[in-house]
Write an enzyme that holds these catalytic residues in place. Structure first.
Site, PDB file in Angstrom:
ATOM      1  N   CYS A   2      76.007  32.617   5.912  1.00 32.61           N
ATOM      2  CA  CYS A   2      76.921  33.303   5.023  1.00 32.61           C
ATOM      3  C   CYS A   2      78.344  32.791   5.247  1.00 32.61           C
ATOM      4  CB  CYS A   2      76.921  34.812   5.176  1.00 32.61           C
ATOM      5  SG  CYS A   2      75.375  35.585   4.736  1.00 32.61           S
ATOM      6  N   ARG A  27      76.818  26.946   4.702  1.00 35.59           N
ATOM      7  CA  ARG A  27      76.436  28.063   5.563  1.00 35.59           C
ATOM      8  C   ARG A  27      75.372  28.960   4.935  1.00 35.59           C
ATOM      9  NH1 ARG A  27      80.305  28.959   9.635  1.00 35.59           N
ATOM     10  NH2 ARG A  27      79.458  31.022   9.957  1.00 35.59           N
ATOM     11  N   TRP A  74      73.387  33.789   2.647  1.00 37.14           N
ATOM     12  CA  TRP A  74      72.078  33.364   3.175  1.00 37.14           C
ATOM     13  C   TRP A  74      71.338  34.661   3.447  1.00 37.14           C
ATOM     14  CZ3 TRP A  74      69.090  33.978   7.575  1.00 37.14           C
ATOM     15  CH2 TRP A  74      68.069  33.038   7.754  1.00 37.14           C
ATOM     16  N   ASN A 100      79.260  38.946   6.906  1.00 43.59           N
ATOM     17  CA  ASN A 100      78.365  37.970   7.509  1.00 43.59           C
ATOM     18  C   ASN A 100      77.845  38.596   8.796  1.00 43.59           C
ATOM     19  OD1 ASN A 100      77.094  35.684   8.519  1.00 43.59           O
ATOM     20  ND2 ASN A 100      79.000  34.748   9.239  1.00 43.59           N
ATOM     21  N   GLY A 101      76.528  38.582   8.975  1.00 41.17           N
ATOM     22  CA  GLY A 101      75.951  39.186  10.182  1.00 41.17           C
ATOM     23  C   GLY A 101      74.840  40.140   9.788  1.00 41.17           C
ATOM     24  N   GLU A 481      62.470  15.274  17.010  1.00 38.48           N
ATOM     25  CA  GLU A 481      63.636  15.305  16.132  1.00 38.48           C
ATOM     26  C   GLU A 481      63.317  14.627  14.791  1.00 38.48           C
ATOM     27  OE1 GLU A 481      66.224  16.872  15.837  1.00 38.48           O
ATOM     28  OE2 GLU A 481      67.543  15.695  14.569  1.00 38.48           O
ATOM     29  N   LYS A 485      63.571  16.493  11.211  1.00 35.47           N
ATOM     30  CA  LYS A 485      64.420  15.991  10.116  1.00 35.47           C
ATOM     31  C   LYS A 485      63.624  15.943   8.824  1.00 35.47           C
ATOM     32  CE  LYS A 485      67.338  16.386  11.263  1.00 35.47           C
ATOM     33  NZ  LYS A 485      68.091  17.008  12.224  1.00 35.47           N
ATOM     34  N   GLU A 488      62.695  19.524   7.491  1.00 40.63           N
ATOM     35  CA  GLU A 488      63.866  20.277   7.032  1.00 40.63           C
ATOM     36  C   GLU A 488      64.282  19.896   5.617  1.00 40.63           C
ATOM     37  OE1 GLU A 488      67.126  21.205  10.455  1.00 40.63           O
ATOM     38  OE2 GLU A 488      66.637  19.104  10.196  1.00 40.63           O
ATOM     39  N   HIS A 504      44.376  15.340  22.315  1.00 42.67           N
ATOM     40  CA  HIS A 504      43.946  16.709  22.611  1.00 42.67           C
ATOM     41  C   HIS A 504      44.094  17.633  21.409  1.00 42.67           C
ATOM     42  CE1 HIS A 504      43.564  15.445  26.732  1.00 42.67           C
ATOM     43  NE2 HIS A 504      44.784  14.933  26.664  1.00 42.67           N
ATOM     44  N   LYS A 603      73.405  26.088   8.037  1.00 42.04           N
ATOM     45  CA  LYS A 603      73.940  25.214   9.077  1.00 42.04           C
ATOM     46  C   LYS A 603      74.268  25.979  10.352  1.00 42.04           C
ATOM     47  CE  LYS A 603      75.811  21.263  10.328  1.00 42.04           C
ATOM     48  NZ  LYS A 603      74.722  20.354  10.704  1.00 42.04           N
TER      49      LYS A 603
HETATM   50  C1  G6P Z   1      70.373  25.474  12.364  1.00 40.57           C
HETATM   51  C2  G6P Z   1      70.715  24.126  11.759  1.00 40.57           C
HETATM   52  C3  G6P Z   1      70.232  23.007  12.678  1.00 40.57           C
HETATM   53  C4  G6P Z   1      70.821  23.185  14.065  1.00 40.57           C
HETATM   54  C5  G6P Z   1      70.516  24.564  14.636  1.00 40.57           C
HETATM   55  C6  G6P Z   1      71.304  24.834  15.907  1.00 40.57           C
HETATM   56  O1  G6P Z   1      69.006  25.662  12.368  1.00 40.57           O
HETATM   57  O2  G6P Z   1      70.116  23.995  10.486  1.00 40.57           O
HETATM   58  O3  G6P Z   1      70.628  21.751  12.148  1.00 40.57           O
HETATM   59  O4  G6P Z   1      70.292  22.200  14.912  1.00 40.57           O
HETATM   60  O5  G6P Z   1      70.892  25.577  13.701  1.00 40.57           O
HETATM   61  O6  G6P Z   1      72.661  24.843  15.592  1.00 40.57           O
HETATM   62  P1  G6P Z   1      73.842  24.557  16.584  1.00 40.57           P
HETATM   63  O7  G6P Z   1      75.074  24.688  15.741  1.00 40.57           O
HETATM   64  O8  G6P Z   1      73.776  25.600  17.647  1.00 40.57           O
HETATM   65  O9  G6P Z   1      73.664  23.186  17.126  1.00 40.57           O
END
Ligand code: G6P
Length: 608
Positions: A2, A27, A74, A100-101, A481, A485, A488, A504, A603
């Site tokens: 948010c 956000r 969000w 927000n929260g 990772e 990616k 996501e 396994h 984000k």
């Molecule tokens: C969200 C974002 C990710 C990020 C994660 C942790 O899920 O979409 O890209 O890795 O939060 O965020 P931070 O700001 O703590 O690295």
């Protein structure tokens, strides 16, 4: 999670709010709304979807005024629709609030308010807060806001306007970030500094349980206990171009391409090449405690957790200090064994992730030294840790993290070197490592030159349903990772596994419809990885290999090979992750996905 904006000054509030919401859209982006004060009234427009939809709605219903608040959502409570979009109003329509929260005790408060005759229009937790203010308001609006905040459990960053106090914005914070920009006869409110920097570089941050009352006469800051406090105005240094796309189609691609520079920026001024040592100003004061640590716990979420895993591999290999890596969300609730001899490193790009913040607070409570590896300067995690190292990657706007990851790994390598050289690493090994680390940016550049090749073969993988990513040793976290990616941003299901662990379970999935990405760079376990590739090939799997430049043999196993320059084993992730970022990006773009703002994600995750 948010985005919040507010403006009070002489400009057209709608322009400032819409511009600000666009900067904060990363956000959250399922719905948005603004409220503008005009004389004694407050008018509001809300719309489902992105900010562009809100702009279109504003063409039909224009708003005018110099004071206003805006929100991009969000969803947590209630689906994304117009009723649930912020701002929310009280029953009379005189009080308008964005939040927000999460208000955790909203259900009991709602019942109490309903019993008193309040009726609700949305399914949100937020609406409860605005009705609470209404309930408590008699003749002192500020007191009513404070009283309402005392009643709520959970987290909030709020901004409120009201016809009872025209030309005022009330903001408050507990757990969700609020920054206030101070201009000439004007004030800005936001969840982070990105909407502010085009207007002012003078800002201050609210801490938990603090509020600000903004009016034309100035800003008053106090605690929600009504104790006046003085906040120090800080200068923000980020450049405007760092939050713009600069000719790239997407922020994500721009950020992938920035990596030669951002990796260098993470090292700048921190390496003494001739001695093979690393100086980290932020850790100087705690270095002794760090090298004597009984155990280091690295905690993080998402991509930062993958960097944490690499931190474990690095620190254990070179410093011989035991390391545990913890998902912040698990660590905070499982009564972990942490003592005063332990060190906790919290890794976070945003510096605001609720779980990571809670994990570090838990560690602090138990007496550990708490360090931060953070990107966002001035963020909550940066402020609450005992000491730390900024990664200096600049604002990361694409929701899927790319450049922050490589900068986090660079900084973890620096921390490793700093500790190891004080313990047992020879100057020769130290020099060899820093020399090679300094060569990484140009090697990343070489990989970026293969972008067209990666895009061309990515075309063949756009209709897949599943992907497997396999790697061993330092390449195992990279496999995780790479898979993250892809899922996501392209919504293709992808799993990362240690290559040998495939036998396994995941091997049962392998057939011609299962592309497998192997991280098969040349190192001591290369031959073992080749055996794993053979096992997949024997079962008809299609194979993409990330391999070391000059390895021609691998061609016979793979459908596609992406080469990365040779480097030290421990630094390989900084190179091998780059093709995976590009592969995900191109697959997602060709599938028509919104790579910068993937569905359901945000984000900065400021709720647990
Ligand atoms: C969200 C974002 C990710 C990020 C994660 C942790 O899920 O979409 O890209 O890795 O939060 O965020 P931070 O700001 O703590 O690295």
């Amino acid at each position: 999670m948010c985005g919040i904006v507010g403006y009070l000054g002489n400009k057209d509030a709608v322009d400032v709010l819409i511009g600000g919401l666009k900067r904060l859209e990363y956000r959250g982006y399922d719905s948005a709304g603004i409220a503008v004060q005009n004389g004694t009234g407050v008018n509001m427009v809300k719309e489902v979807g992105k900010i562009r939809n809100l702009e279109a709605a504003l063409e039909n219903t224009p708003l005018k005024g110099n004071v206003g608040i805006g929100h991009t959502r969000w969803a947590t409570h209630g689906e994304p629709n117009q009723n649930n979009a912020h701002p929310h109003t009280d029953g009379s329509g005189n009080i308008v609030l964005i939040h927000n929260g999460i208000i955790e005790n909203y259900a009991s408060l709602k019942k109490m308010l309903e019993d008193k005759g309040h009726t609700f229009k949305s399914e949100t937790d937020t609406e409860i807060l605005v009705h609470l203010i209404e309930e408590f308001y008699t003749d002192d609006f500020e007191a009513a806001v404070r009283k309402a905040l005392h009643e709520v459990d959970g987290t909030y960053g709020i901004a409120v306007v009201s016809t009872y106090m025209p030309d005022h914005i009330f903001v408050a914070r507990k757990g969700s970030p609020i920054v206030i920009g101070v201009g000439k006869d004007e004030y800005f409110v936001a969840s982070d500094v990105t909407p502010l920097v085009q207007y002012t570089r003078d800002v201050f941050y609210l801490d938990d349980y603090e509020m600000a009352i903004i009016s034309k006469k100035g800003v008053t800051t106090k605690t929600i206990e009504n104790k006046k406090i003085k906040k120090n105005v800080e200068r923000v240094t980020i450049e405007l171009e760092s939050i713009e796309k600069g000719g790239f189609d997407h922020f994500m691609l721009k950020e992938i391409y920035e990596q030669p520079k951002t990796i260098m920026d993470a090292m700048r001024g921190r390496i003494i090449k001739d001695e093979g040592i690393v100086k980290l100003g932020g850790l100087e004061a705690v270095a002794d405690r760090l090298i004597k640590a009984r155990k280091i716990i690295i905690t993080a979420s998402g991509t930062s957790w993958h960097a944490a895993l690499l931190g474990e591999y690095l620190i254990e290999e070179f410093c011989r200090i035991p390391v545990e890596v913890e998902y912040a969300s698990e660590f905070r609730y499982r009564n972990p064994i942490v003592g005063e001899d332990d060190v906790i490193i919290a890794i976070s790009q945003s510096g605001e992730t609720a779980d990571t913040l809670a994990a570090l607070r838990e560690g602090k409570r138990k007496g550990a030294l708490v360090l931060g590896v953070v990107n966002a300067v001035g963020s909550t995690i940066a402020r609450e840790t005992d000491a730390g190292v900024y990664i200096h990657a600049g604002p990361e706007i694409g929701v899927a993290s790319t450049k922050a990851f490589t900068s986090q790994v660079t900084v973890l390598t620096l921390i490793t070197l700093m500790i190891a050289r004080r313990l047992n690493m020879s100057s020769e090994t130290g020099k060899a490592m820093v020399d090679e680390l300094l060569r990484i940016p140009e090697k990343v550049q070489i990989i970026l030159h293969q972008n067209d090749y990666i895009r061309d073969f990515a075309r063949r993988y756009t209709d897949e349903r599943n992907f497997l990513y396999l790697g061993r040793g330092f390449n195992f976290p990279v496999a995780l990772e790479g898979a993250l990616k892809l899922k996501e941003i392209s919504y293709i299901h992808a799993e990362g596994y240690p290559a040998a662990e495939m036998k396994h379970g995941p091997i049962a999935l392998i057939d011609k419809d299962m592309p497998v990405v192997f991280l098969a760079t040349k190192d001591a376990i290369y031959d073992k990885v080749i055996s794993n590739i053979e096992e997949v090939k024997a079962r008809g799997g299609r194979i993409i290999c990330i391999a070391t430049q000059g390895d021609d043999v691998i061609q016979k196993y793979a459908d596609h090979v992406i080469y990365v320059p040779e480097t030290l084993k421990a630094l390989t992730p900084l190179l091998s992750v780059i093709p995976l970022q590009l592969l995900s990006y191109h697959v997602a773009v060709m599938r028509g996905c919104d790579v910068d703002q993937p569905r359901n994600l945000a984000k900065s995750v400021t709720v647990e």
